[in-house]
Design a protein around this motif. Structure first.
Motif, PDB file in Angstrom:
ATOM      1  N   GLU A  93      32.487  43.387  45.713  1.00  0.00           N
ATOM      2  CA  GLU A  93      33.113  44.171  44.662  1.00  0.00           C
ATOM      3  C   GLU A  93      33.897  45.317  45.283  1.00  0.00           C
ATOM      4  O   GLU A  93      33.959  46.409  44.747  1.00  0.00           O
ATOM      5  CB  GLU A  93      32.041  44.734  43.715  1.00  0.00           C
ATOM      6  N   ASP A  95      37.199  47.251  46.568  1.00  0.00           N
ATOM      7  CA  ASP A  95      38.613  47.324  46.254  1.00  0.00           C
ATOM      8  C   ASP A  95      39.438  47.359  47.522  1.00  0.00           C
ATOM      9  O   ASP A  95      39.062  47.976  48.512  1.00  0.00           O
ATOM     10  CB  ASP A  95      38.915  48.595  45.452  1.00  0.00           C
ATOM     11  N   HIS A  99      42.261  52.918  43.042  1.00  0.00           N
ATOM     12  CA  HIS A  99      42.086  52.641  41.626  1.00  0.00           C
ATOM     13  C   HIS A  99      43.108  53.367  40.757  1.00  0.00           C
ATOM     14  O   HIS A  99      42.931  53.469  39.554  1.00  0.00           O
ATOM     15  CB  HIS A  99      40.682  53.070  41.194  1.00  0.00           C
ATOM     16  N   SER A 113      37.759  45.425  40.261  1.00  0.00           N
ATOM     17  CA  SER A 113      36.406  45.799  39.847  1.00  0.00           C
ATOM     18  C   SER A 113      36.500  46.998  38.916  1.00  0.00           C
ATOM     19  O   SER A 113      37.486  47.734  38.938  1.00  0.00           O
ATOM     20  CB  SER A 113      35.536  46.124  41.071  1.00  0.00           C
ATOM     21  N   TYR A 205      27.606  36.480  40.566  1.00  0.00           N
ATOM     22  CA  TYR A 205      27.951  37.653  41.373  1.00  0.00           C
ATOM     23  C   TYR A 205      27.922  37.275  42.854  1.00  0.00           C
ATOM     24  O   TYR A 205      26.902  36.777  43.351  1.00  0.00           O
ATOM     25  CB  TYR A 205      26.941  38.760  41.072  1.00  0.00           C
ATOM     26  N   ASN A 254      27.856  37.957  34.904  1.00  0.00           N
ATOM     27  CA  ASN A 254      29.034  38.275  35.707  1.00  0.00           C
ATOM     28  C   ASN A 254      29.427  37.017  36.478  1.00  0.00           C
ATOM     29  O   ASN A 254      28.629  36.522  37.272  1.00  0.00           O
ATOM     30  CB  ASN A 254      28.688  39.413  36.684  1.00  0.00           C
ATOM     31  N   PRO A 255      30.604  36.404  36.193  1.00  0.00           N
ATOM     32  CA  PRO A 255      31.794  37.020  35.593  1.00  0.00           C
ATOM     33  C   PRO A 255      32.117  36.599  34.168  1.00  0.00           C
ATOM     34  O   PRO A 255      33.124  37.057  33.625  1.00  0.00           O
ATOM     35  CB  PRO A 255      32.878  36.482  36.508  1.00  0.00           C
ATOM     36  N   TYR A 285      25.318  45.381  34.623  1.00  0.00           N
ATOM     37  CA  TYR A 285      26.476  45.494  33.731  1.00  0.00           C
ATOM     38  C   TYR A 285      26.128  45.752  32.270  1.00  0.00           C
ATOM     39  O   TYR A 285      27.020  45.936  31.456  1.00  0.00           O
ATOM     40  CB  TYR A 285      27.322  44.217  33.811  1.00  0.00           C
ATOM     41  N   LYS A 311      27.878  51.024  37.506  1.00  0.00           N
ATOM     42  CA  LYS A 311      28.710  50.622  36.377  1.00  0.00           C
ATOM     43  C   LYS A 311      28.486  51.504  35.160  1.00  0.00           C
ATOM     44  O   LYS A 311      29.033  51.217  34.088  1.00  0.00           O
ATOM     45  CB  LYS A 311      28.406  49.159  36.005  1.00  0.00           C
ATOM     46  N   PHE A 395      34.617  44.342  31.626  1.00  0.00           N
ATOM     47  CA  PHE A 395      35.497  43.292  32.130  1.00  0.00           C
ATOM     48  C   PHE A 395      35.695  42.231  31.060  1.00  0.00           C
ATOM     49  O   PHE A 395      34.929  42.142  30.082  1.00  0.00           O
ATOM     50  CB  PHE A 395      34.978  42.679  33.443  1.00  0.00           C
ATOM     51  N   ARG A 421      40.758  38.961  39.786  1.00  0.00           N
ATOM     52  CA  ARG A 421      39.902  38.065  40.557  1.00  0.00           C
ATOM     53  C   ARG A 421      39.895  36.660  39.952  1.00  0.00           C
ATOM     54  O   ARG A 421      39.727  36.494  38.746  1.00  0.00           O
ATOM     55  CB  ARG A 421      38.468  38.595  40.620  1.00  0.00           C
ATOM     56  N   ALA A 440      38.836  43.245  35.238  1.00  0.00           N
ATOM     57  CA  ALA A 440      37.969  44.416  35.112  1.00  0.00           C
ATOM     58  C   ALA A 440      38.725  45.544  34.429  1.00  0.00           C
ATOM     59  O   ALA A 440      39.948  45.659  34.543  1.00  0.00           O
ATOM     60  CB  ALA A 440      37.478  44.859  36.481  1.00  0.00           C
TER      61      ALA A 440
END
Length: 470
Positions: A93, A95, A99, A113, A205, A254-255, A285, A311, A395, A421, A440
């Motif tokens: 997860e 980046d 962001h 994410s 995940y 997830n997802p 989540y 999260k 997400f 993703r 996300a």
């Protein structure tokens, strides 16, 4: 290098470090830079391109992490030789771009994410850190201890009161360096033998697989339907591989955002008892009241529970919580104490203050309200397509229409400045994946910028390439 570099960088949008990295990467791919070629020192190239040395250093680091460059102490940076033993090590997860936390770059939006909205949690954390710095309750001159973490574990129990896992005592709780660390520690406590096997949902995940890879465990994907893992498939996989633990996210998958109903959970527990394996429930989540009891309620003798504040408050602090089954906490503590002794004492003190702070509940409500606004915007724009969502889960899961493949859609989105993703990133290499993507919520950009990104994606969906290869 002088022969491939202009006097200045190309006039393209995007961070300069990315332009530098892309230029070097293309030169390697085009064989202009061959294995063993030495790159200029950071300061020399920075001067040549009129940028900062830090920008060049960041580009070199990215390419070194990718395996394209190799840094040698005292000698410099060189083009690495091609590797023939590459393995699948996609990010979990993490980046790869910022962001857009100031919301100023309306063109580039990172939806890799979730990025939480700022609703006062950073100010509260700064305040609490200041209090701890003035008078650290745990002191600053000794190792972490189980007794010293008791106030933090009590605060964690208070935090867990919203989770559907039944009664939890302080002695059942272990603090970890984030949820991913909790998963790794549980596997260290559970797995036995030379080649243990873990079971995961066929879309899951990626952190489950990464933790298993580090422990040289076999990862076995299990077939799913609209309610989660299929019990018969779970039983067959457990029997065939003598599995030791099943990793799942039943409340908010997830997802895909799917939910596993109570009847299905009870069926999965019957399989776990019949085949005698543990269940690891990841609940990082969930932001709403639970719709069914967790596995720790249904099978307290074999169910592990993991959550974190990444999260819901901030991912920066890396605070995770693991709850052990009845009679198993000693094994989990041993994994922690033999690995890193325990959370750093200032972080333990912060956890005790933060998770029990009276302002936290109202902040969480505001955070969920803001996140829900972004979800609503995404659903309003993309709702004509097959979309899974559960507000305020940060997400969306989008099944692509006819004419789009996941990989080509991700590339087209990136060309529009949107990072998303593919379903493939959530699957084992042997698993057939749907043509779907995860989007996300990035509340680090303005709602207007997020809506603009959703509109660009809608335009792509409305206009598939429909090319025929000959």
């Amino acid at each position: 290098m002088g022969t491939i570099w202009p006097e200045t960088l190309p006039r393209e949008k995007g961070p300069k470090y990315k332009l530098v990295a892309d230029t070097i990467r293309k030169s390697i791919e085009d064989k202009v830079l061959k294995p063993g070629a030495k790159l200029p020192p950071v300061r020399e190239l920075a001067y040549q391109l009129s940028i900062t040395p830090g920008t060049v250093a960041r580009a070199y680091t990215i390419l070194t992490d990718e395996g394209l460059l190799q840094a040698e102490v005292g000698r410099g940076t060189f083009v690495a030789s091609p590797r023939t033993d590459q393995v699948d090590v996609a990010p979990i997860e993490v980046d790869v771009i910022a962001h857009n936390s100031d919301g100023t770059d309306a063109h580039t939006v990172n939806l890799f994410s979730p990025h939480l909205p700022s609703v006062g949690q950073s100010a509260l954390i700064r305040q609490l850190l200041g209090e701890i710095a003035q008078d650290p309750p745990s002191g600053l001159m000794h190792y972490p201890s189980r007794a010293g973490s008791l106030p933090a574990r009590r605060a964690a129990v208070q935090w867990l009161s919203r989770a559907p896992i039944g009664h939890v005592k302080e002695r059942d709780v272990v603090l970890t360096n984030g949820g991913q660390n909790a998963i790794s520690l549980i596997m260290q406590a559970v797995l036995r033998g030379r080649r243990p096997a873990i079971l995961v949902e066929e879309l899951s995940y990626p952190g489950f697989r990464r933790a298993a890879d580090l422990l040289r465990a076999e990862v076995v994907p299990v077939a799913m339907d609209e309610h989660g893992v299929i019990p018969e498939a779970l039983e067959a996989a457990a029997r065939a591989h003598d599995a030791q633990i099943f990793c799942t996210s039943p409340e908010v998958h997830n997802p895909t955002c799917l939910f596993t109903p109570l009847e299905r959970r009870e069926a999965l527990v019957r399989v776990a008892r019949q085949r005698d394996f543990f269940i690891l429930e990841d609940d990082c989540y969930r932001h709403m009241p639970a719709d069914a009891p967790g596995f720790r309620v249904l099978a307290p003798e074999r169910s592990w529970f993991v959550t974190s504040i990444s999260k819901s408050i901030t991912p920066a602090l890396r605070i995770g919580v693991a709850v052990a089954p009845d009679g198993q906490v000693a094994d989990l503590r041993r994994a922690v104490e033999h690995g890193f002794f325990g959370l750093a004492t200032p972080l333990v003190d912060l956890t005790a203050k933060l998770l029990a702070h009276p302002q936290l509940e109202s902040m969480l409500e505001e955070l969920q309200r803001v996140t829900a606004d972004y979800i609503k915007a995404g659903v309003n724009i993309l709702g004509a397509y097959q979309l899974n969502w559960r507000s305020p889960v940060p997400f969306l899961w989008l099944t692509l229409p006819e004419g789009w493949r996941a990989a080509s859609f991700c590339r087209a989105a990136e060309a529009e400045g949107i990072q998303i993703r593919s379903a493939e990133e959530f699957a084992c290499r042997t698993t057939r994946t749907p043509h779907a993507v995860r989007l996300a919520v990035n509340a680090g950009v303005s709602l207007e910028a997020f809506e603009t990104a959703m509109t660009r994606l809608r335009h792509l969906l409305d206009n598939p390439p429909e090319r025929i290869g000959v």
